[in-house]
Write an enzyme that holds these catalytic residues in place. Sequence first.
Site: not given
Ligand code: GAR
Length: 201
Positions: A14, A84, A86, A103, A173
């Site tokens: 992302n 991740l 807070l 999320h 996403e």
């Molecule tokens: C994503 O799917 C995002 O939505 C999730 O972590 C992944 C990161 O993927 N976030 C959470 O779970 C937050 N609670 P990436 O590192 O490939 O972007």
Amino acid sequence: MNKLAIFASGAGSNALNLIEYFKGHQSVAIDAVYCNRQDAPVIGKARAAGVKVVLFSKKDFQSEAFIRELKERGTNWIILAGFLWLVPLLMVKTWRGRIINIHPALLPDFGGKGMFGHHVHESVIKSGRSRSGITIHLVDDHYDHGETLFQATCPVMKDDTSETLASRIHLLEHKWFPVVIERYIERGSVDFSQADVDASL
Ligand code: GAR
């Protein structure tokens, strides 16, 4: 210019997608990627894309100096892209309404402490729900709790594993996170119609 700080802890797909989307943008610039894990793949990806990376510890994250540094860089928006921890209250207060998280499920279900990445998808599959999706929301000082700006959904297939569901969610996403951020920054609201969202799936 709206200066964005991206916070990421992991793979960084992302973060990289946002970097590519906003390259050369007229009103939005990615200022830096902030990462709390020394070995996170996002670090190499961001650097290869020419974006500054700032590594930090939990102690840094909770310090006033950290907030001061972000302010001094002119950071207007904080984007959590697979981050991740807070967010400390002082940071929430300083950028209230300007911290956006993504999320990988349809909040308010499947959120809260410990609900990230594959844990989320495993819980969704276990629940027997026929749809999952993404939630893009403002951040407050509780996990996965602030005002929802946008949701899009996708099916959960009978034979899904957390990996196959995760890749379907990642597609959503990557499609929506940049345009939702752009729309919210430019207009102060996210006004895609449900018909537009559904038609694009
Ligand atoms: C994503 O799917 C995002 O939505 C999730 O972590 C992944 C990161 O993927 N976030 C959470 O779970 C937050 N609670 P990436 O590192 O490939 O972007």
